[in-house]
Write a protein that holds these residues in place. Structure first.
Motif, mmCIF file in Angstrom:
data_model
loop_
_atom_site.group_PDB
_atom_site.id
_atom_site.type_symbol
_atom_site.label_atom_id
_atom_site.label_comp_id
_atom_site.label_asym_id
_atom_site.label_seq_id
_atom_site.Cartn_x
_atom_site.Cartn_y
_atom_site.Cartn_z
ATOM 1 N N GLU A 162 0.835 -1.218 0.000
ATOM 2 C CA GLU A 162 0.000 0.000 0.000
ATOM 3 C C GLU A 162 0.865 1.261 0.000
ATOM 4 N N LYS A 181 2.240 2.101 -3.316
ATOM 5 C CA LYS A 181 1.227 2.743 -4.163
ATOM 6 C C LYS A 181 1.058 4.212 -3.781
ATOM 7 N N ASP A 182 1.177 4.505 -2.487
ATOM 8 C CA ASP A 182 1.071 5.905 -2.042
ATOM 9 C C ASP A 182 2.142 6.773 -2.677
ATOM 10 N N TYR A 183 3.254 6.153 -3.052
ATOM 11 C CA TYR A 183 4.344 6.916 -3.658
ATOM 12 C C TYR A 183 4.354 6.771 -5.174
ATOM 13 N N ALA A 184 3.187 6.464 -5.718
ATOM 14 C CA ALA A 184 2.992 6.410 -7.163
ATOM 15 C C ALA A 184 3.839 5.339 -7.855
ATOM 16 N N ASN A 197 11.116 10.994 -7.066
ATOM 17 C CA ASN A 197 12.296 11.849 -6.879
ATOM 18 C C ASN A 197 13.072 11.488 -5.621
ATOM 19 N N LYS A 234 11.356 11.939 -2.109
ATOM 20 C CA LYS A 234 10.261 10.997 -1.881
ATOM 21 C C LYS A 234 10.811 9.587 -1.691
ATOM 22 N N MET A 275 8.167 16.768 -10.234
ATOM 23 C CA MET A 275 7.235 15.670 -10.518
ATOM 24 C C MET A 275 5.888 16.225 -10.976
ATOM 25 N N LYS A 329 -7.750 5.620 0.350
ATOM 26 C CA LYS A 329 -7.174 4.393 0.854
ATOM 27 C C LYS A 329 -5.717 4.680 1.143
ATOM 28 N N SER A 330 -5.265 4.350 2.337
ATOM 29 C CA SER A 330 -3.903 4.694 2.727
ATOM 30 C C SER A 330 -3.687 6.179 2.430
ATOM 31 N N GLU A 331 -2.740 6.556 1.565
ATOM 32 C CA GLU A 331 -2.577 7.971 1.258
ATOM 33 C C GLU A 331 -2.853 8.268 -0.200
ATOM 34 N N ARG A 332 -3.892 7.624 -0.702
ATOM 35 C CA ARG A 332 -4.257 7.838 -2.094
ATOM 36 C C ARG A 332 -5.736 8.162 -2.225
ATOM 37 N N GLU A 386 -6.333 5.472 -9.212
ATOM 38 C CA GLU A 386 -5.775 5.822 -7.913
ATOM 39 C C GLU A 386 -4.734 6.915 -8.097
ATOM 40 N N PRO A 420 -2.011 9.244 -5.711
ATOM 41 C CA PRO A 420 -1.477 9.599 -4.389
ATOM 42 C C PRO A 420 -1.731 11.072 -4.099
ATOM 43 N N PHE A 434 0.074 13.299 -2.717
ATOM 44 C CA PHE A 434 1.158 14.248 -2.984
ATOM 45 C C PHE A 434 1.210 14.646 -4.458
ATOM 46 N N LYS A 435 0.560 13.865 -5.294
ATOM 47 C CA LYS A 435 0.551 14.189 -6.719
ATOM 48 C C LYS A 435 -0.683 14.987 -7.129
#
Lengths: 86, 338
Positions: free
Chosen positions: A20, A23-26, A40, A43, B1, B18-21, B33, B35, B37-38
């Protein structure tokens, strides 16, 4: 920079959390325990710190490889089965 | 980015976390999905969307604004972080400026910027018609001259209070716009009907696209204004009215042509077809067009001698208004290149 992250963790709960967080970090899943994506420097450091905390003192192994775009161009893929990715 | 704008223009979508997305689901299936931060903004342009409170909470933390825009491009609502309105000094100066010369200067700058950008777009359109449509080329330059004449009238406007000169300014703006839209009508492909510019109750493709595009631009401008610490409702050129975000409408003027008009003319001239159903642009076409406008916001233009993405220029201009109000550094409207 492209980054490959692979892991081998037996605890289901922690393994799921690691996935998970990736995925949060793309990062996107390329195999059951392998993630790839552009990320980057900052991150990436953040991610590895978080994963370190997640793993804690439990057994397991996480590896992270930055891959430069020149090498990334040489990437090849072979697949022989129906979609297993998400 | 690269960061991403999430445009939701489909029925039955659930926006969850979900989580951080941010997770978009349709019929319980994950379709996308992103995130946090994006994420740059969430734009909801359709009905039948549900959104979880956790998403709203995270968006507020991350400074991501959530906007609701109607089919016709009307901005209905925005959700933004509560801390965004904590910039007292800027706001106080902004409200005071209405009574003094600063308001006059800003209002003139906005109209100047708008007309300059109209001229730029017309020149740009003329450039491509010089060879193969001499008549139209000459017509455009004819109108250009006339708009220039109208523009000169602005040099004579003097006043110490915005209320004294508003009528004169609006009259100049209106006369220039009339000529401008007259050219646009001639430039569009023949099969496209354009009865002239209509803001409300438009039921033709061109006006619907324009209105929808302005709606998207509006949400961006409003975010920029908020981020610069300004009050959206304290405008200069646009008169005060309860619930009317005058400053956003003021700042949007110098970006309409570059961001939206050019995109509309471009896509139509490329032969892109848009279907209308009951006076609204169809779902699929709407998304296609929204992508075009967002793409345009990503393209670069010169600003202060450097190249920036248009969306960045928008933010810079909003900050410039704030600096002008606080420190008196002159406000120069954005004029695109051609």
């Amino acid at each position: 920079m492209h980054t490959l992250l692979i892991y081998d963790i037996s605890d289901d709960r922690i393994r799921n959390k690691v996935a998970e967080t990736c995925k949060d970090y793309a990062l996107r899943r390329i195999q059951w325990s392998a993630f790839l994506g552009k990320i980057n420097h900052n991150k990436r450091e953040e991610l590895i710190l978080k994963l370190g905390k997640l793993l804690g003192e439990k057994e397991g192994n996480i590896q992270l490889y930055p891959i430069c775009s020149k090498d990334m161009k040489l990437h090849r893929e072979l697949g022989r089965y129906a979609n297993v990715r998400d | 980015m690269e960061s991403e704008s999430l445009v939701i223009s489909d029925y039955g979508i659930f926006i969850g976390k979900k989580s951080e997305r941010v997770v978009l689901k349709k019929k319980k299936e994950v379709i996308k999905e992103v995130p946090f931060f994006k994420l740059k903004e969430i734009l909801i342009t359709t009905s039948g969307v549900s959104i979880s409170s956790d998403v709203i909470r995270e968006c507020a933390k991350a400074g991501v604004q959530i906007d609701f825009v109607s089919y016709a491009g009307k901005h209905l609502a925005k959700l933004s972080a509560a801390g965004m309105s904590g910039t007292v000094k800027t706001r106080r100066e902004q409200l005071f400026a209405y009574e003094d010369e600063r308001g006059v200067k800003l209002a003139i700058a906005f109209v100047k910027g708008k007309i300059e950008n109209q001229l730029v777009l017309l020149k740009y359109l003329a450039k491509y018609r010089k060879r193969n449509n001499k008549k139209l080329y000459e017509f455009i330059y004819n109108q250009l001259d006339e708009i220039n004449k109208i523009k000169r009238g602005m040099n004579e406007i003097k006043g110490s209070n915005i209320d004294d000169i508003r009528q004169k300014l609006l009259s100049i703006e209106g006369r220039a716009a009339k000529k401008y839209w007259r050219v646009i009508k001639r430039v569009l492909p023949e099969e496209v009907e354009f009865p002239g510019r209509k803001t409300q109750g438009a039921d033709d493709v061109v006006n619907s696209l324009l209105n929808y595009g302005y709606g998207i631009l509006y949400s961006r401008v409003s975010t920029s204004v908020l981020r610069a610490g300004l009050d959206q409702y304290g405008g200069f050129l646009h008169a005060d009215r309860p619930g009317k975000p005058s400053l956003v409408l003021d700042l949007i003027e110098e970006f309409r042509q570059t961001v939206v008009d050019r995109t509309v003319i471009g896509t139509l001239n490329q032969g892109m077809k848009f279907k209308l159903s009951q006076g609204y642009i169809e779902d699929k076409s709407r998304r296609k067009f929204a992508d075009k406008v967002l793409e345009r916001l990503q393209s670069k233009e010169y600003h202060d001698g450097k190249k920036y993405r248009l969306e960045v220029i928008l933010q810079r201009q909003a900050r410039r208004i704030a600096t002008y109000l606080r420190e008196g550094k002159e406000y120069i409207p954005f004029v695109s290149g051609w």
